[in-house]
Design an enzyme around this catalytic site. Structure first.
Site: not given
Ligand code: IPE
Ligand code: IPE
Ligand code: MG
Length: 236
Positions: A16, A19, A33, A62-63, A127
């Site tokens: 995470d 972004g 990404h 999924t979300e 692995l």
């Molecule tokens: C969880 O991160 C999913 C992945 C890292 C792939 P999100 O950024 O989607 O989660 P929320 O929305 O902050 O809970």
């Molecule tokens: C995790 O990074 C990657 C995915 C969920 C695909 P984010 O895209 O959620 O990045 P933040 O949390 O918005 O910074």
């Molecule tokens: Mg995120």
């Protein structure tokens, strides 16, 4: 790192903060990404080298389909490019790749790239890399329940056959329990990641954003794991 370190058998990584990594630098979110792929490759080599047996990576929930179409499309193209062009080295490193998640509504080209990677690495042994795409723990439990109902309906199992082991065998993949779940970027939640498998996992929530979570940061996480006293409900 030293020889006496306890290496978790199954590590889950919620990757995470991509972004935010980009926005902090005045870049579009998608650049975060892209940067994450380099970090991921570095981590995979390291984890294979130190003898981790299973790694589950949360790549797309999924979300995450709730995001802007532009970002979702970018991620789908990034998956195709990564699986086709960036992950070749995993084949030589004896890494076996599997996927967890619903196939619907992933684009055909993504599914083909996934299937090719699974096929090309199916005999590898060092692995197991379980990549969670269009994955949600709730969806997994729903899908597992449907499989069990079907088995029961067809007379292939009886009610007495249903136990924890059978549930796990009917998940997307039959995996050992998670020992360590790492979520980068400081968020303190699972966001629908492997709830069933994480029941006795240790958790680690570093502030660092995933694109910056390289080998050095991973080793800090490993040091932290050494301090945990896992009791599994017993007394130790
Ligand atoms: C969880 O991160 C999913 C992945 C890292 C792939 P999100 O950024 O989607 O989660 P929320 O929305 O902050 O809970
Ligand atoms: C995790 O990074 C990657 C995915 C969920 C695909 P984010 O895209 O959620 O990045 P933040 O949390 O918005 O910074
Ligand atoms: Mg995120």
């Amino acid at each position: 790192m030293n020889d006496k370190m306890i290496i978790p058998n199954h590590i889950g990584i919620i990757m995470d903060g991509n972004g935010r990594w980009a926005v902090k630098r005045g870049l579009p979110r998608t650049m975060g990404h892209k940067k994450a792929i380099g970090t991921l490759k570095e981590l995979c080599i390291h984890m294979a080298d130190i003898g981790v047996k299973y790694v589950s990576l949360y790549a797309f929930s999924t979300e995450n389909f709730k995001r802007e179409v532009k970002e979702v499309n970018f991620l789908m193209d990034l998956f195709i490019n990564t699986f086709e062009k960036e992950f070749g080295f995993l084949k030589e490193r004896d890494v076996k790749i599997i996927f967890s998640g619903r196939r619907e509504p992933l684009p055909e080209k993504v599914l083909n790239a996934m299937d090719d990677l699974v096929n090309d690495t199916k005999n590898n042994k060092s692995l197991v890399l379980n990549i969670c795409i269009n994955y949600g723990s709730h969806a997994e439990i729903v899908d597992m329940t449907k499989k069990l109902c079907q088995l029961y309906k067809d007379g292939n199992i009886s009610l007495d056959d249903i136990d924890e082991e059978l549930l796990m065998k009917n998940m997307y993949n039959d995996l050992p329990p998670l020992d360590y779940v790492i979520r980068t970027s400081g968020e303190l939640r699972l966001s629908n990641f492997m709830m069933y498998q994480a029941s006795y996992a240790e958790f680690y929530f570093p502030e660092v954003l995933f694109p910056d979570f390289g080998v050095e940061e991973f080793d800090k996480a490993l040091e932290e794991f050494q301090k945990r006293n896992r009791r599994f409900g017993g007394i130790k």
